[in-house]
Motif scaffolding. Structure first.
Motif, mmCIF file in Angstrom:
data_model
loop_
_atom_site.group_PDB
_atom_site.id
_atom_site.type_symbol
_atom_site.label_atom_id
_atom_site.label_comp_id
_atom_site.label_asym_id
_atom_site.label_seq_id
_atom_site.Cartn_x
_atom_site.Cartn_y
_atom_site.Cartn_z
ATOM 1 N N ALA A 14 0.837 -1.210 0.000
ATOM 2 C CA ALA A 14 0.000 0.000 0.000
ATOM 3 C C ALA A 14 0.869 1.255 0.000
ATOM 4 N N ASN A 47 -5.258 2.506 2.874
ATOM 5 C CA ASN A 47 -5.672 1.251 3.502
ATOM 6 C C ASN A 47 -6.410 1.536 4.818
ATOM 7 N N ARG A 57 -6.853 -5.337 5.084
ATOM 8 C CA ARG A 57 -6.554 -5.043 3.677
ATOM 9 C C ARG A 57 -7.802 -4.451 3.041
#
Length: 149
Positions: free
Chosen positions: A18, A25, A61
């Motif tokens: 990320a 995120n 996630r």
């Protein structure tokens, strides 16, 4: 923000992928509530039992992040804040010890012995479903899929 006495939101949302790609995120409010429940029911009891730091190798996630990670499920409980992966090998508490503690002492939805060998998992996946009954599934991940333990 603390999710429990010894777990912060930053630890659970941390992702090198990320960061590298610039993906946000941040969990939704619902997913944040799930993460708090997961911290209370799974992470903190492990931490309290061993009285040592426990390393989260993968936590929350976002759907976008999950889709970029190869080999992850499209229905992953990581996307709802209901799962964490723990990899504590190389510290004073082994993955095997943590796996056995969870299996023998905690209420959980799914506990997975992730790869490794017959003596110890390479890491542990554990989930807890907020506001739903836990299934107590214990699985072992292999190159050929999952098998019941």
């Amino acid at each position: 923000m603390k999710l429990s006495k010894n777990l912060t939101l930053a630890e659970v949302v941390r992702s090198e992928t990320a960061k590298r790609i610039g993906i946000d995120n941040t969990p939704t409010e619902e997913h944040l509530d799930n993460l708090k429940t997961l911290a209370k029911e799974i992470f903190q009891p492990i931490r309290d039992h061993f009285k040592k730091p426990i390393h989260i190798s993968s936590g929350y996630r976002s759907e976008r992040l999950n889709s970029l990670l190869k080999g992850t499920s499209t229905t992953s409980q990581h996307m709802t804040g209901e799962a964490i992966d723990i990899d504590n090998d190389g510290t004073s508490v082994s993955n095997l010890e943590i796996f056995q503690f969870i299996k023998d002492n905690l209420d959980f939805d799914t506990l997975i012995w992730e790869f490794g060998n017959d003596e110890s998992p390479a890491w542990i996946h554990v989930s807890y479903r907020a506001n739903r009954p836990q299934r107590g599934r214990v699985l072992k991940a292999t190159k050929n899929g999952y098998e019941q333990l």
